[in-house]
Design a protein around this motif. Structure first.
Motif: not given
Length: 197
Positions: A28-43
């Motif tokens: 909201k502060r920057t006007g940016a789009d956030i793309r939420w991307r799950p990944f496997l931390l163990g991998g």
């Protein structure tokens, strides 16, 4: 044109939780789009030779204090770790991919993170995940079934492989274009890049 910040995370990561509580306000502060991307931390750890902080006794002893300090700093509820921490987040991350597909990634992710790290809930439990999916506006049975398809399994693997190929070694990891930032405590630098014309 709005800039995009890619937010790679794993639901088992408490630092990803801390980041998840900040990125929407940052957008909201920057006007940016956030793309939420799950990944496997163990991998990611396996591919890069990195190890979880909890595997080092000194880091493990400091970890909880640091997390509590951050939660207080951010004005968040008291932080709790699930009894089975670190959790096997494979099922949750696959369900996150389904939530992303259905445009519900933000409410689903916030529900999972808050359940894990403010209520200490077991996010490996399918019944708990079904309830969190419902709360996020998903049809639980359909979403859980979809999360077990090869298509979703492959999509999560691609996210993980892509993050590693781009330089990720832990969570959370952020990308603004080709520039990478690692850690909840680097969001100030992410914001600076997103705010630069």
């Amino acid at each position: 044109m709005a800039k995009t910040c890619e937010f790679f995370f794993d639901y088992a990561s408490p630092y990803s939780y801390l980041a998840s509580e900040q990125v929407e306000a940052l957008a909201k502060r920057t006007g940016a789009d956030i793309r939420w991307r799950p990944f496997l931390l163990g991998g990611v750890y396996k591919a890069t030779g990195n190890v979880p902080p909890i595997s080092n006794s000194s880091k493990a002893a400091y970890l909880f204090k640091d997390l509590v300090d951050w939660a207080r700093h951010l004005g968040l509820p008291e932080l709790r770790l699930p009894e089975n921490f670190p959790s096997n987040s494979l099922r949750a991350n696959r369900l996150g991919m389904v939530a992303a597909e259905q445009g519900r990634i933000v409410p689903f992710s916030q529900a999972v993170f808050r359940a894990a790290f403010t209520e200490g809930k077991d996010i490996t439990d399918p019944a708990a995940l079904a309830e969190l999916a419902r709360a996020a506006g998903l049809e639980p049975e359909k979403a859980l079934a979809r999360s077990e398809t090869q298509e979703i399994k492959d999509a999560l693997r691609r996210n993980t492989d892509e993050a590693v190929a781009r330089g990720a070694f832990g969570a959370p990891t952020f990308f603004v274009g080709d520039e990478m930032f690692f850690g909840n405590d680097r969001l100030m630098f992410v914001e600076r890049v997103l705010s630069t014309p």
